[in-house]
Design a protein around this motif. Structure first.
Motif, PDB file in Angstrom:
ATOM      1  N   UNK A 233       0.829  -1.211   0.000  1.00 39.25           N
ATOM      2  CA  UNK A 233       0.000   0.000   0.000  1.00 39.25           C
ATOM      3  C   UNK A 233       0.863   1.260   0.000  1.00 39.25           C
ATOM      4  N   UNK A 234       2.010   1.168   0.685  1.00 38.54           N
ATOM      5  CA  UNK A 234       2.900   2.331   0.751  1.00 38.54           C
ATOM      6  C   UNK A 234       3.687   2.559  -0.513  1.00 38.54           C
ATOM      7  N   UNK A 235       3.779   1.544  -1.361  1.00 41.44           N
ATOM      8  CA  UNK A 235       4.478   1.685  -2.630  1.00 41.44           C
ATOM      9  C   UNK A 235       5.982   1.679  -2.528  1.00 41.44           C
ATOM     10  N   UNK A 236       6.533   1.264  -1.363  1.00 38.81           N
ATOM     11  CA  UNK A 236       7.986   1.316  -1.175  1.00 38.81           C
ATOM     12  C   UNK A 236       8.663  -0.043  -1.352  1.00 38.81           C
ATOM     13  N   UNK A 237       7.935  -1.033  -1.849  1.00 32.78           N
ATOM     14  CA  UNK A 237       8.500  -2.351  -2.121  1.00 32.78           C
ATOM     15  C   UNK A 237       7.826  -2.870  -3.385  1.00 32.78           C
ATOM     16  N   UNK A 238       8.586  -2.945  -4.474  1.00 35.48           N
ATOM     17  CA  UNK A 238       8.002  -3.287  -5.772  1.00 35.48           C
ATOM     18  C   UNK A 238       7.370  -4.674  -5.772  1.00 35.48           C
ATOM     19  N   UNK A 239       7.986  -5.620  -5.080  1.00 31.97           N
ATOM     20  CA  UNK A 239       7.429  -6.974  -5.028  1.00 31.97           C
ATOM     21  C   UNK A 239       6.118  -6.976  -4.264  1.00 31.97           C
ATOM     22  N   UNK A 240       6.072  -6.247  -3.152  1.00 31.88           N
ATOM     23  CA  UNK A 240       4.840  -6.171  -2.362  1.00 31.88           C
ATOM     24  C   UNK A 240       3.730  -5.493  -3.148  1.00 31.88           C
ATOM     25  N   UNK A 241       4.090  -4.464  -3.916  1.00 31.00           N
ATOM     26  CA  UNK A 241       3.097  -3.782  -4.763  1.00 31.00           C
ATOM     27  C   UNK A 241       2.508  -4.762  -5.773  1.00 31.00           C
ATOM     28  N   UNK A 242       3.369  -5.532  -6.437  1.00 27.60           N
ATOM     29  CA  UNK A 242       2.871  -6.501  -7.412  1.00 27.60           C
ATOM     30  C   UNK A 242       2.074  -7.610  -6.720  1.00 27.60           C
ATOM     31  N   UNK A 243       2.497  -7.995  -5.528  1.00 22.27           N
ATOM     32  CA  UNK A 243       1.778  -9.033  -4.781  1.00 22.27           C
ATOM     33  C   UNK A 243       0.329  -8.631  -4.561  1.00 22.27           C
ATOM     34  N   UNK A 244       0.098  -7.406  -4.118  1.00 19.08           N
ATOM     35  CA  UNK A 244      -1.275  -6.950  -3.882  1.00 19.08           C
ATOM     36  C   UNK A 244      -2.051  -6.843  -5.194  1.00 19.08           C
ATOM     37  N   UNK A 245      -1.388  -6.439  -6.258  1.00 19.41           N
ATOM     38  CA  UNK A 245      -2.051  -6.356  -7.552  1.00 19.41           C
ATOM     39  C   UNK A 245      -2.479  -7.739  -8.036  1.00 19.41           C
ATOM     40  N   UNK A 246      -1.592  -8.728  -7.896  1.00 18.06           N
ATOM     41  CA  UNK A 246      -1.937 -10.096  -8.276  1.00 18.06           C
ATOM     42  C   UNK A 246      -3.026 -10.654  -7.359  1.00 18.06           C
ATOM     43  N   UNK A 247      -2.951 -10.327  -6.083  1.00 17.33           N
ATOM     44  CA  UNK A 247      -3.972 -10.758  -5.129  1.00 17.33           C
ATOM     45  C   UNK A 247      -5.348 -10.261  -5.579  1.00 17.33           C
ATOM     46  N   UNK A 248      -5.419  -8.994  -5.963  1.00 10.30           N
ATOM     47  CA  UNK A 248      -6.688  -8.427  -6.429  1.00 10.30           C
ATOM     48  C   UNK A 248      -7.160  -9.118  -7.707  1.00 10.30           C
ATOM     49  N   UNK A 249      -6.237  -9.410  -8.596  1.00  3.39           N
ATOM     50  CA  UNK A 249      -6.591 -10.090  -9.844  1.00  3.39           C
ATOM     51  C   UNK A 249      -7.151 -11.479  -9.571  1.00  3.39           C
ATOM     52  N   UNK A 250      -6.468 -12.239  -8.736  1.00  2.00           N
ATOM     53  CA  UNK A 250      -6.909 -13.606  -8.451  1.00  2.00           C
ATOM     54  C   UNK A 250      -8.211 -13.618  -7.661  1.00  2.00           C
ATOM     55  N   UNK A 251      -8.376 -12.659  -6.766  1.00  2.00           N
ATOM     56  CA  UNK A 251      -9.634 -12.551  -6.042  1.00  2.00           C
ATOM     57  C   UNK A 251     -10.770 -12.219  -7.000  1.00  2.00           C
ATOM     58  N   UNK A 252     -10.498 -11.357  -7.981  1.00  2.00           N
ATOM     59  CA  UNK A 252     -11.504 -11.034  -8.982  1.00  2.00           C
ATOM     60  C   UNK A 252     -11.909 -12.247  -9.795  1.00  2.00           C
ATOM     61  N   UNK A 253     -10.934 -13.086 -10.152  1.00  2.00           N
ATOM     62  CA  UNK A 253     -11.253 -14.299 -10.914  1.00  2.00           C
ATOM     63  C   UNK A 253     -12.159 -15.238 -10.117  1.00  2.00           C
ATOM     64  N   UNK A 254     -11.788 -15.479  -8.845  1.00  2.00           N
ATOM     65  CA  UNK A 254     -12.586 -16.394  -8.020  1.00  2.00           C
ATOM     66  C   UNK A 254     -13.960 -15.793  -7.744  1.00  2.00           C
ATOM     67  N   UNK A 255     -14.018 -14.499  -7.480  1.00  2.00           N
ATOM     68  CA  UNK A 255     -15.306 -13.837  -7.246  1.00  2.00           C
ATOM     69  C   UNK A 255     -16.198 -13.974  -8.479  1.00  2.00           C
ATOM     70  N   UNK A 256     -15.625 -13.831  -9.660  1.00  2.00           N
ATOM     71  CA  UNK A 256     -16.396 -13.996 -10.882  1.00  2.00           C
ATOM     72  C   UNK A 256     -16.893 -15.422 -11.054  1.00  2.00           C
TER      73      UNK A 256
END
Length: 340
Positions: A233-256
């Protein structure tokens, strides 16, 4: 012979409890019209069992003696002994009737309670993710990434809401994009498979973070879900930023997927603490894009609303709604109701 749900009122005052793997929340509903009396959240690890928690965390703090109870628990309800999935507690409702002086106990799944909550959830207790216009009175789905990944349906039929519990969090989750194929080989598996819960929960965030690190040849710097979330959320760790983005993507797939399974035209609701913490990420395009990307039904998916549940005690609110007007809900109580 078809057996209908038991819809008679339990005697007031009613003890209401939402018991998860980490926390237990309780309130007492004095009568049909009163607002529930709430109590401090309890950590399950601090008590030997549910009876100790109720006695010390509720009964010792009020002069109100409940006559019955409705409890939502994180675990399957198949016998007289109910072990919780991610907690050492074992519920024995018949014994609880005797030890706590209760006349009547109903035990349901914790995500059935979440489903009950969204039957008539007001706008101030939910935040829309994307915008599709008017929300119809129709079947709904609740997903909750937390200690695990809870899933429940809420079917609307003949003017009644029928909660449907299950283990939808354990469906398979597989790679689709080129980036997925580089990350998924490094996700920790259970007996050879990656389930949705392996990624879409607290420990799943760390699992996904480590997989991204391995895919990129980076040494993991974080090991706690809260730290990964904060860094993303703070944007100070590129891997963590991508992790949350992928988390949102995968959650969207399962929710769909769940929206299609239940034909949830009334919406998909994301519950739990993780949802509220990462809401800014979920409101980015990735979640909705993944949710809608369900050819040949993408046009249908664009009409289904998605919400984040912002009510701080949604499960308790759902249980209170059922306690007040059980005839409005088709809650199956056979094998899940004990009378003292």
């Amino acid at each position: 012979m078809l057996k209908y749900p038991d819809t008679d009122h339990q005697p007031f005052p009613i003890l209401i409890g939402d018991i998860g793997g980490t926390n237990a929340r309780f309130s007492i509903l004095i009568d049909t019209y009163a607002e529930p009396k709430e109590f401090p959240i309890l950590r399950t690890a601090d008590f030997a069992g549910i009876e100790d928690a109720i006695q010390q965390g509720v009964l010792d703090k009020t002069s109100i003696q409940p006559r019955s109870a409705i409890l939502a628990v994180a675990g399957p309800i198949h016998s007289k002994e109910i072990p919780l999935t991610n907690c050492h507690w074992v519920l024995r409702p018949a014994d609880m009737c005797a030890s706590l002086g209760l006349e009547d106990i109903v035990v349901i799944n914790d995500f059935e309670a979440q489903a009950l909550a969204v039957a008539s959830m007001s706008d101030e207790n939910r935040e829309e993710i994307g915008s599709v216009g008017k929300v119809p009175v129709a079947s709904r789905v609740v997903l909750g990434p937390g200690t695990g990944l809870g899933v429940a349906g809420l079917v609307h039929v003949q003017r009644r809401w029928i909660p449907v519990s299950g283990e939808g969090g354990h469906v398979d989750l597989g790679p689709r994009s080129e980036r997925d194929f580089s990350v998924f080989p490094h996700i920790e598996r259970i007996e050879g498979r990656v389930s949705a819960e392996q990624v879409l929960c607290g420990r799943g965030i760390v699992n996904l973070y480590r997989a991204v690190c391995k895919a990129d040849g980076v040494k993991p710097a974080l090991s706690d879900p809260a730290d990964v979330t904060a860094a993303g959320l703070g944007g100070n760790d590129a891997v963590a930023v991508e992790t949350l983005s992928l988390f949102a993507t995968y959650l969207g797939r399962v929710a769909g997927d769940m929206a299609l399974a239940f034909m949830a035209r009334g919406g998909v609701y994301l519950a739990g603490g993780i949802t509220q913490k990462i809401l800014p990420v979920l409101k980015q395009p990735e979640f909705r894009a993944a949710f809608e990307d369900k050819a040949p039904h993408s046009a249908l998916m664009r009409t289904i609303p998605t919400f984040a549940v912002t009510h701080p005690q949604a499960a308790l609110a759902g249980l209170a709604a059922y306690a007040r007007t059980p005839t409005n809900f088709g809650v199956a109580t056979e094998g899940r109701r004990w009378r003292g």
